[in-house]
Design an enzyme around this catalytic site. Structure first.
Site, mmCIF file in Angstrom:
data_model
loop_
_atom_site.group_PDB
_atom_site.id
_atom_site.type_symbol
_atom_site.label_atom_id
_atom_site.label_comp_id
_atom_site.label_asym_id
_atom_site.label_seq_id
_atom_site.Cartn_x
_atom_site.Cartn_y
_atom_site.Cartn_z
ATOM 1 N N LYS A 1 33.237 13.477 57.963
ATOM 2 C CA LYS A 1 33.272 14.809 57.385
ATOM 3 C C LYS A 1 32.770 14.805 55.928
ATOM 4 O O LYS A 1 32.551 13.735 55.342
ATOM 5 C CB LYS A 1 34.698 15.365 57.463
ATOM 6 C CG LYS A 1 35.223 15.518 58.897
ATOM 7 C CD LYS A 1 36.650 16.030 58.898
ATOM 8 C CE LYS A 1 37.209 16.153 60.296
ATOM 9 N NZ LYS A 1 38.612 16.638 60.301
ATOM 10 N N TYR B 1 34.566 23.622 66.456
ATOM 11 C CA TYR B 1 36.032 23.737 66.499
ATOM 12 C C TYR B 1 36.491 24.965 67.288
ATOM 13 O O TYR B 1 37.548 25.533 66.988
ATOM 14 C CB TYR B 1 36.591 23.796 65.076
ATOM 15 C CG TYR B 1 36.573 22.473 64.351
ATOM 16 C CD1 TYR B 1 37.383 21.410 64.763
ATOM 17 C CD2 TYR B 1 35.753 22.277 63.243
ATOM 18 C CE1 TYR B 1 37.378 20.198 64.083
ATOM 19 C CE2 TYR B 1 35.738 21.067 62.554
ATOM 20 C CZ TYR B 1 36.559 20.034 62.996
ATOM 21 O OH TYR B 1 36.551 18.831 62.325
ATOM 22 N N PHE C 1 44.776 27.946 60.428
ATOM 23 C CA PHE C 1 43.973 27.164 59.481
ATOM 24 C C PHE C 1 42.486 27.148 59.851
ATOM 25 O O PHE C 1 41.675 26.519 59.145
ATOM 26 C CB PHE C 1 44.492 25.717 59.413
ATOM 27 C CG PHE C 1 44.521 25.001 60.745
ATOM 28 C CD1 PHE C 1 43.368 24.450 61.302
ATOM 29 C CD2 PHE C 1 45.721 24.876 61.444
ATOM 30 C CE1 PHE C 1 43.392 23.785 62.518
ATOM 31 C CE2 PHE C 1 45.759 24.216 62.668
ATOM 32 C CZ PHE C 1 44.589 23.672 63.207
ATOM 33 N N ARG D 1 39.533 7.079 68.838
ATOM 34 C CA ARG D 1 40.608 7.887 68.242
ATOM 35 C C ARG D 1 41.659 6.988 67.580
ATOM 36 O O ARG D 1 42.161 7.295 66.490
ATOM 37 C CB ARG D 1 41.270 8.743 69.325
ATOM 38 C CG ARG D 1 40.361 9.785 69.948
ATOM 39 C CD ARG D 1 40.287 11.055 69.155
ATOM 40 N NE ARG D 1 41.552 11.763 69.132
ATOM 41 C CZ ARG D 1 41.748 12.943 68.547
ATOM 42 N NH1 ARG D 1 40.742 13.539 67.915
ATOM 43 N NH2 ARG D 1 42.919 13.538 68.569
ATOM 44 N N THR E 1 45.832 12.383 63.250
ATOM 45 C CA THR E 1 45.248 13.536 62.543
ATOM 46 C C THR E 1 45.896 13.714 61.175
ATOM 47 O O THR E 1 45.222 14.040 60.193
ATOM 48 C CB THR E 1 45.424 14.816 63.385
ATOM 49 O OG1 THR E 1 44.830 14.613 64.668
ATOM 50 C CG2 THR E 1 44.756 16.000 62.716
ATOM 51 N N ARG F 1 41.995 6.395 58.740
ATOM 52 C CA ARG F 1 42.784 7.361 57.964
ATOM 53 C C ARG F 1 43.955 6.685 57.279
ATOM 54 O O ARG F 1 44.345 7.066 56.163
ATOM 55 C CB ARG F 1 43.262 8.485 58.882
ATOM 56 C CG ARG F 1 42.150 9.432 59.318
ATOM 57 C CD ARG F 1 42.596 10.341 60.424
ATOM 58 N NE ARG F 1 41.556 11.306 60.796
ATOM 59 C CZ ARG F 1 41.451 11.852 62.011
ATOM 60 N NH1 ARG F 1 42.326 11.541 62.959
ATOM 61 N NH2 ARG F 1 40.488 12.717 62.270
ATOM 62 N N ASN G 1 40.923 14.487 56.012
ATOM 63 C CA ASN G 1 41.191 13.299 56.836
ATOM 64 C C ASN G 1 39.932 12.566 57.295
ATOM 65 O O ASN G 1 39.934 11.854 58.293
ATOM 66 C CB ASN G 1 42.099 13.645 58.021
ATOM 67 C CG ASN G 1 41.464 14.631 58.982
ATOM 68 O OD1 ASN G 1 40.311 15.043 58.817
ATOM 69 N ND2 ASN G 1 42.221 15.019 60.003
ATOM 70 N N HIS H 1 36.137 12.820 62.382
ATOM 71 C CA HIS H 1 36.467 13.513 63.631
ATOM 72 C C HIS H 1 36.036 12.635 64.791
ATOM 73 O O HIS H 1 35.016 11.944 64.724
ATOM 74 C CB HIS H 1 35.731 14.851 63.718
ATOM 75 C CG HIS H 1 35.729 15.424 65.113
ATOM 76 N ND1 HIS H 1 36.760 16.198 65.593
ATOM 77 C CD2 HIS H 1 34.824 15.302 66.131
ATOM 78 C CE1 HIS H 1 36.490 16.544 66.845
ATOM 79 N NE2 HIS H 1 35.321 16.016 67.197
ATOM 80 N N GLU I 1 30.498 17.959 72.677
ATOM 81 C CA GLU I 1 30.110 17.698 71.291
ATOM 82 C C GLU I 1 28.797 16.914 71.190
ATOM 83 O O GLU I 1 27.977 17.185 70.309
ATOM 84 C CB GLU I 1 31.249 16.957 70.589
ATOM 85 C CG GLU I 1 32.477 17.843 70.409
ATOM 86 C CD GLU I 1 33.719 17.097 69.972
ATOM 87 O OE1 GLU I 1 34.750 17.751 69.721
ATOM 88 O OE2 GLU I 1 33.670 15.853 69.874
#
Length: 222
Positions: free
Chosen positions: A83, A123, A131, A159, A165, A176, A186, A189, A200
């Protein structure tokens, strides 16, 4: 007078010879230049032809697998994105290195600055969350690094390598857990299911990914 005439004649012959030599040299130089230009043209043509053949081979190779790979096999694929915060902090190399050292294969990589529409589409499953507007604004606030990784159980393992998350719930050793503190920053993704990976990867890699053989795979898989 005769000596004078001979001297003049000699000068004329010398001048004539000089002009002849100059003319010959000029013609030779022109001929050499023409040969060089012709050779250069042939070389350029050969390079263009080789590039075209290589591009055709690469395109054929890229199309041998669907962009989302084959879930449940060693050719399973997932979408991972670094990100804007991860890009700003210079963590691109660290993140890629972790997956490479684990043994996974990078088959797609590019930097994209998402529009808000792209962020909303990415998203879309979170659009009812309070949010969501802030998430869209942040995700489109700068460039992201889009990656397609391939390997056994890469969706689930990817993941786990990213961490929870909520960064503060992530274990040390995860991306993370090592590099992030705040939920809104964070770093990365990762697709959470084969269906999400397909959606995706089709969205971010419409041109497809690279299907290449990693020579050390025999040291990664049985």
């Amino acid at each position: 007078m005769f000596r004078h005439f001979s001297t003049v004649a000699g000068r004329i012959r010398t001048a004539s010879v000089s002009r002849a030599v100059s003319t010959f040299a000029a013609r030779s130089t022109a001929s050499t230049m023409s040969s060089k230009i012709a050779s250069g043209s042939l070389m350029v043509a050969a390079v263009i032809q080789a590039f075209a053949l290589n591009s055709e081979t690469m395109l054929t190779s890229c199309e041998s697998l669907p962009v989302y790979g084959k879930p449940g096999t060693n050719q399973e694929r997932t979408f991972l994105a670094i990100k804007p915060d991860g890009v700003q902090r210079g963590l691109i190399g660290d993140i890629i290195t972790r997956f490479e050292k684990r043994g996974y294969k990078l088959v797609g990589l590019k930097m994209v600055w998402p529009t808000e529409e792209m962020a909303k589409s990415h998203y879309a499953d979170l659009k009812k969350k309070p949010f969501f507007p802030g998430l869209v604004k942040f995700f489109s606030s700068g460039p992201i690094v889009c990656m397609c990784w391939e390997g056994k159980d890469i969706i689930k393992q990817g993941r786990q390598m990213l961490g929870e998350t909520q960064p503060l719930a992530s274990k040390p050793g995860s991306i993370r857990g090592d590099f992030s503190i705040d939920l809104g920053r964070n770093i990365c993704h990762g697709s959470d299911s084969p269906e999400a990976a397909e959606h995706e990867l089709k969205m971010w890699f419409p041109e497809g990914a690279n299907d290449w053989t990693k020579t050390v795979d025999s040291s990664v898989y049985e």
